[in-house]
Design a protein around this motif. Structure first.
Motif, PDB file in Angstrom:
ATOM      1  N   GLY A  50       0.903  -1.165  -0.047  1.00 33.10           N
ATOM      2  CA  GLY A  50       0.769   0.735  -0.065  1.00 33.10           C
ATOM      3  C   GLY A  50       1.180   0.772  -0.033  1.00 33.10           C
ATOM      4  O   GLY A  50       0.595   2.133  -0.855  1.00 33.10           O
ATOM      5  N   SER A  51       1.619   1.553   0.761  1.00 34.02           N
ATOM      6  CA  SER A  51       2.848   2.378   0.964  1.00 34.02           C
ATOM      7  C   SER A  51       3.519   2.318  -0.086  1.00 34.02           C
ATOM      8  O   SER A  51       4.941   2.766  -0.273  1.00 34.02           O
ATOM      9  CB  SER A  51       2.857   2.945   2.466  1.00 34.02           C
ATOM     10  N   GLY A  52       4.221   0.664   0.006  1.00 28.86           N
ATOM     11  CA  GLY A  52       5.539   1.086  -0.663  1.00 28.86           C
ATOM     12  C   GLY A  52       7.562   1.011  -0.356  1.00 28.86           C
ATOM     13  O   GLY A  52       7.686   1.327  -0.416  1.00 28.86           O
ATOM     14  N   LYS A  53       6.950   1.509   1.218  1.00 31.65           N
ATOM     15  CA  LYS A  53       7.733   1.429   1.827  1.00 31.65           C
ATOM     16  C   LYS A  53       8.938   0.370   2.424  1.00 31.65           C
ATOM     17  O   LYS A  53       7.947  -0.910   3.084  1.00 31.65           O
ATOM     18  CB  LYS A  53       7.662   2.353   3.029  1.00 31.65           C
ATOM     19  N   GLY A  54       9.844  -0.354   3.075  1.00 30.05           N
ATOM     20  CA  GLY A  54      10.800  -1.000   3.445  1.00 30.05           C
ATOM     21  C   GLY A  54      10.127  -1.033   5.242  1.00 30.05           C
ATOM     22  O   GLY A  54      10.140   0.433   5.357  1.00 30.05           O
ATOM     23  N   ILE A  55      10.080  -2.459   5.311  1.00 31.65           N
ATOM     24  CA  ILE A  55      10.066  -2.057   7.264  1.00 31.65           C
ATOM     25  C   ILE A  55      11.408  -2.897   8.041  1.00 31.65           C
ATOM     26  O   ILE A  55      12.201  -3.771   7.474  1.00 31.65           O
ATOM     27  CB  ILE A  55       9.072  -3.757   7.804  1.00 31.65           C
ATOM     28  N   PRO A  56      12.092  -1.144   8.657  1.00 28.03           N
ATOM     29  CA  PRO A  56      13.739  -1.884   8.961  1.00 28.03           C
ATOM     30  C   PRO A  56      13.549  -2.871   9.764  1.00 28.03           C
ATOM     31  O   PRO A  56      12.520  -3.499  10.963  1.00 28.03           O
ATOM     32  CB  PRO A  56      13.112  -0.238   9.377  1.00 28.03           C
ATOM     33  N   LEU A  57      14.787  -3.646  10.459  1.00 25.18           N
ATOM     34  CA  LEU A  57      15.110  -4.298  10.929  1.00 25.18           C
ATOM     35  C   LEU A  57      15.202  -3.762  12.052  1.00 25.18           C
ATOM     36  O   LEU A  57      15.282  -4.884  13.306  1.00 25.18           O
ATOM     37  CB  LEU A  57      16.443  -5.578  10.676  1.00 25.18           C
ATOM     38  N   GLU A 185      15.765 -20.964  27.449  1.00 23.59           N
ATOM     39  CA  GLU A 185      14.238 -19.992  28.687  1.00 23.59           C
ATOM     40  C   GLU A 185      14.793 -18.621  27.950  1.00 23.59           C
ATOM     41  O   GLU A 185      13.754 -17.905  27.544  1.00 23.59           O
ATOM     42  CB  GLU A 185      13.928 -20.268  29.193  1.00 23.59           C
ATOM     43  N   VAL A 186      15.781 -17.825  27.861  1.00 19.55           N
ATOM     44  CA  VAL A 186      15.857 -16.527  27.563  1.00 19.55           C
ATOM     45  C   VAL A 186      15.150 -15.777  26.192  1.00 19.55           C
ATOM     46  O   VAL A 186      14.925 -15.135  25.016  1.00 19.55           O
ATOM     47  CB  VAL A 186      17.437 -16.310  27.320  1.00 19.55           C
ATOM     48  N   ALA A 187      15.669 -16.969  25.432  1.00 17.50           N
ATOM     49  CA  ALA A 187      15.627 -17.272  23.361  1.00 17.50           C
ATOM     50  C   ALA A 187      13.610 -16.935  23.221  1.00 17.50           C
ATOM     51  O   ALA A 187      13.306 -16.383  22.797  1.00 17.50           O
ATOM     52  CB  ALA A 187      16.628 -18.049  23.067  1.00 17.50           C
ATOM     53  N   ILE A 188      13.161 -17.893  24.222  1.00 17.64           N
ATOM     54  CA  ILE A 188      12.383 -18.661  24.118  1.00 17.64           C
ATOM     55  C   ILE A 188      10.772 -16.729  24.803  1.00 17.64           C
ATOM     56  O   ILE A 188       9.952 -16.952  23.609  1.00 17.64           O
ATOM     57  CB  ILE A 188      11.844 -19.754  24.748  1.00 17.64           C
ATOM     58  N   GLY A 189      11.591 -16.323  25.650  1.00 12.21           N
ATOM     59  CA  GLY A 189      11.236 -15.293  26.230  1.00 12.21           C
ATOM     60  C   GLY A 189      10.659 -14.311  25.549  1.00 12.21           C
ATOM     61  O   GLY A 189      10.562 -13.260  25.107  1.00 12.21           O
ATOM     62  N   ILE A 190      12.359 -13.489  24.172  1.00 11.99           N
ATOM     63  CA  ILE A 190      12.087 -12.911  23.965  1.00 11.99           C
ATOM     64  C   ILE A 190      11.579 -12.862  22.362  1.00 11.99           C
ATOM     65  O   ILE A 190      10.975 -12.269  22.189  1.00 11.99           O
ATOM     66  CB  ILE A 190      14.067 -12.759  23.389  1.00 11.99           C
ATOM     67  N   PHE A 191      11.481 -13.303  22.416  1.00  5.88           N
ATOM     68  CA  PHE A 191      10.865 -14.274  20.640  1.00  5.88           C
ATOM     69  C   PHE A 191       9.639 -14.149  21.323  1.00  5.88           C
ATOM     70  O   PHE A 191       8.463 -13.021  20.795  1.00  5.88           O
ATOM     71  CB  PHE A 191      10.761 -15.525  20.214  1.00  5.88           C
ATOM     72  N   ILE A 229       3.202 -13.091   9.519  1.00  2.00           N
ATOM     73  CA  ILE A 229       4.579 -13.494   8.885  1.00  2.00           C
ATOM     74  C   ILE A 229       5.724 -12.584   9.351  1.00  2.00           C
ATOM     75  O   ILE A 229       6.597 -12.930   9.684  1.00  2.00           O
ATOM     76  CB  ILE A 229       4.539 -14.125   7.520  1.00  2.00           C
ATOM     77  N   GLU A 230       5.282 -11.127   9.374  1.00  2.39           N
ATOM     78  CA  GLU A 230       5.985 -10.744   9.316  1.00  2.39           C
ATOM     79  C   GLU A 230       6.304 -10.247  10.777  1.00  2.39           C
ATOM     80  O   GLU A 230       7.544 -10.341  11.116  1.00  2.39           O
ATOM     81  CB  GLU A 230       5.513  -8.693   8.890  1.00  2.39           C
ATOM     82  N   ASN A 231       6.000  -9.867  12.073  1.00  3.68           N
ATOM     83  CA  ASN A 231       5.267 -10.298  13.482  1.00  3.68           C
ATOM     84  C   ASN A 231       5.948 -11.767  13.238  1.00  3.68           C
ATOM     85  O   ASN A 231       7.611 -11.391  15.049  1.00  3.68           O
ATOM     86  CB  ASN A 231       4.195 -10.574  14.063  1.00  3.68           C
ATOM     87  N   THR A 232       6.275 -12.560  12.544  1.00  6.05           N
ATOM     88  CA  THR A 232       6.608 -14.233  12.907  1.00  6.05           C
ATOM     89  C   THR A 232       8.677 -13.338  12.996  1.00  6.05           C
ATOM     90  O   THR A 232       9.571 -13.795  13.564  1.00  6.05           O
ATOM     91  CB  THR A 232       6.377 -14.817  12.823  1.00  6.05           C
ATOM     92  N   MET A 233       8.587 -12.976  12.184  1.00  2.00           N
ATOM     93  CA  MET A 233       9.877 -12.883  11.580  1.00  2.00           C
ATOM     94  C   MET A 233      10.972 -11.657  12.184  1.00  2.00           C
ATOM     95  O   MET A 233      11.707 -11.880  13.144  1.00  2.00           O
ATOM     96  CB  MET A 233       9.953 -12.233   9.835  1.00  2.00           C
ATOM     97  N   GLY A 235      10.063 -11.632  15.578  1.00  2.30           N
ATOM     98  CA  GLY A 235      10.142 -12.523  16.885  1.00  2.30           C
ATOM     99  C   GLY A 235      11.749 -13.039  16.661  1.00  2.30           C
ATOM    100  O   GLY A 235      12.194 -13.207  17.313  1.00  2.30           O
ATOM    101  N   LEU A 236      11.778 -13.645  15.450  1.00  2.00           N
ATOM    102  CA  LEU A 236      12.267 -14.427  14.771  1.00  2.00           C
ATOM    103  C   LEU A 236      14.104 -13.450  15.034  1.00  2.00           C
ATOM    104  O   LEU A 236      14.690 -13.992  15.690  1.00  2.00           O
ATOM    105  CB  LEU A 236      12.756 -15.142  14.229  1.00  2.00           C
ATOM    106  N   SER A 237      14.221 -12.779  14.877  1.00  5.13           N
ATOM    107  CA  SER A 237      15.330 -11.867  14.733  1.00  5.13           C
ATOM    108  C   SER A 237      15.720 -11.110  15.716  1.00  5.13           C
ATOM    109  O   SER A 237      16.889 -11.035  16.795  1.00  5.13           O
ATOM    110  CB  SER A 237      15.367 -11.002  13.262  1.00  5.13           C
ATOM    111  N   GLY A 238      14.171 -10.723  16.329  1.00  3.17           N
ATOM    112  CA  GLY A 238      14.416 -10.549  17.441  1.00  3.17           C
ATOM    113  C   GLY A 238      15.542 -11.106  18.658  1.00  3.17           C
ATOM    114  O   GLY A 238      16.162 -11.476  19.471  1.00  3.17           O
ATOM    115  N   ALA A 239      15.043 -12.223  18.663  1.00  5.54           N
ATOM    116  CA  ALA A 239      15.000 -14.348  19.292  1.00  5.54           C
ATOM    117  C   ALA A 239      16.669 -13.915  19.553  1.00  5.54           C
ATOM    118  O   ALA A 239      17.818 -14.034  20.021  1.00  5.54           O
ATOM    119  CB  ALA A 239      14.947 -14.792  19.493  1.00  5.54           C
ATOM    120  N   VAL A 240      17.305 -13.929  17.602  1.00  5.22           N
ATOM    121  CA  VAL A 240      19.076 -14.535  17.741  1.00  5.22           C
ATOM    122  C   VAL A 240      19.477 -12.925  18.113  1.00  5.22           C
ATOM    123  O   VAL A 240      20.865 -13.533  18.831  1.00  5.22           O
ATOM    124  CB  VAL A 240      19.160 -14.466  16.208  1.00  5.22           C
TER     125      VAL A 240
END
Length: 262
Positions: A50-57, A185-191, A229-233, A235-240
């Protein structure tokens, strides 16, 4: 006074005086983490339809900044990093004011997740804010634009589910997991915490972006599977990223900000 005589009077407490701090977090920490958020603003991991903008990491670490620095210092760091990113990486900035608001509220809500006595009931004020934002979003979509209720419920799944997770004990559960010594457990909590907080950040932004761009029902249907899917991404990148950062901070035994929960 003899060697065996016990000293009398008020016991003196000696404290080392460090640099300036905001809400218990050294300003140097805030500057460093704001710089990290700015650098990650250069890296898009998705495109907003819709806006054509990128979502930043950088969106993936907004919750982490709140957990590392506390609510006020975390919000300042993410807000500063996003503001600088608006000028240096405009292709991921979106609407600047909305982007800065989303970053700041994400870190603030993350910092308020714990059960610290001073902020024990902050989540109630935040919950009221999020409910009002969800109501405004529903009004714009359903009452003003005629989007079917079931389409809105599916399209706003990330938003309303994040509010539920924030109200329930899952909020403090994620905080306890992040402070655990077991890094699995830390990784699970962060995700889980990143998924929840980024959902709340999305909720804090989307009424404004929807008012501006006013996407039609076909775009709603297209976004229903994309947004989770974007929100899961996130969560995953935030956990790593977050697990590595917290592991490193614990290993080097760096002074922990007063309001941090890791």
């Amino acid at each position: 006074m003899s060697e065996n005589q016990t000293p009398q009077g008020i016991e003196r407490e000696v404290k080392t005086m460090g640099g300036a701090a905001i809400d218990g977090a050294p300003i140097a920490y805030i500057i460093v983490l704001a710089s990290v958020a700015t650098v990650l603003a250069f890296i898009p991991f998705s495109i907003v339809l819709g806006s054509g903008k990128g979502i930043p990491l950088s969106q993936s670490i907004y919750p982490l900044l709140g957990w590392l620095l506390g609510p006020w210092a975390g919000a300042l760091a993410s807000g500063m990093g996003t503001l600088i990113g608006v000028f240096l990486a405009p292709y991921t900035a979106g609407v600047p004011a909305i982007a800065i608001w989303g970053a700041a509220i994400a870190s603030f809500a993350a910092g308020a997740m714990g059960d610290h006595p001073k902020r024990k009931y902050w989540y109630l004020v935040l919950t009221i804010l999020f409910i009002l934002e969800l109501a405004a979003y529903a009004y714009l979509a359903i009452a003003r634009n005629g989007i079917p209720v079931n389409t809105f419920i599916l399209g706003a799944f990330v938003d309303w589910s994040a509010v539920i997770l924030f109200v329930l004990p899952t909020r403090t559960l994620f905080a306890r997991l992040i402070g655990n010594s077991n890094f699995v457990e830390v990784a699970i909590g962060i995700f889980g915490g990143t998924w929840m907080i980024c959902g709340l950040a999305h909720l804090s932004q989307v009424p404004f972006t929807y008012y501006l761009f006013n996407w039609p029902e076909p775009v709603w249907n297209m976004l229903i599977p994309v947004i989770p899917i974007e929100n899961t991404m996130r969560g995953l990148s935030g956990a790593v990223i977050g697990t590595g950062v917290i592991s490193g901070l614990r290993a080097i035994n760096l002074v922990k900000p007063k309001e941090a929960i890791y």
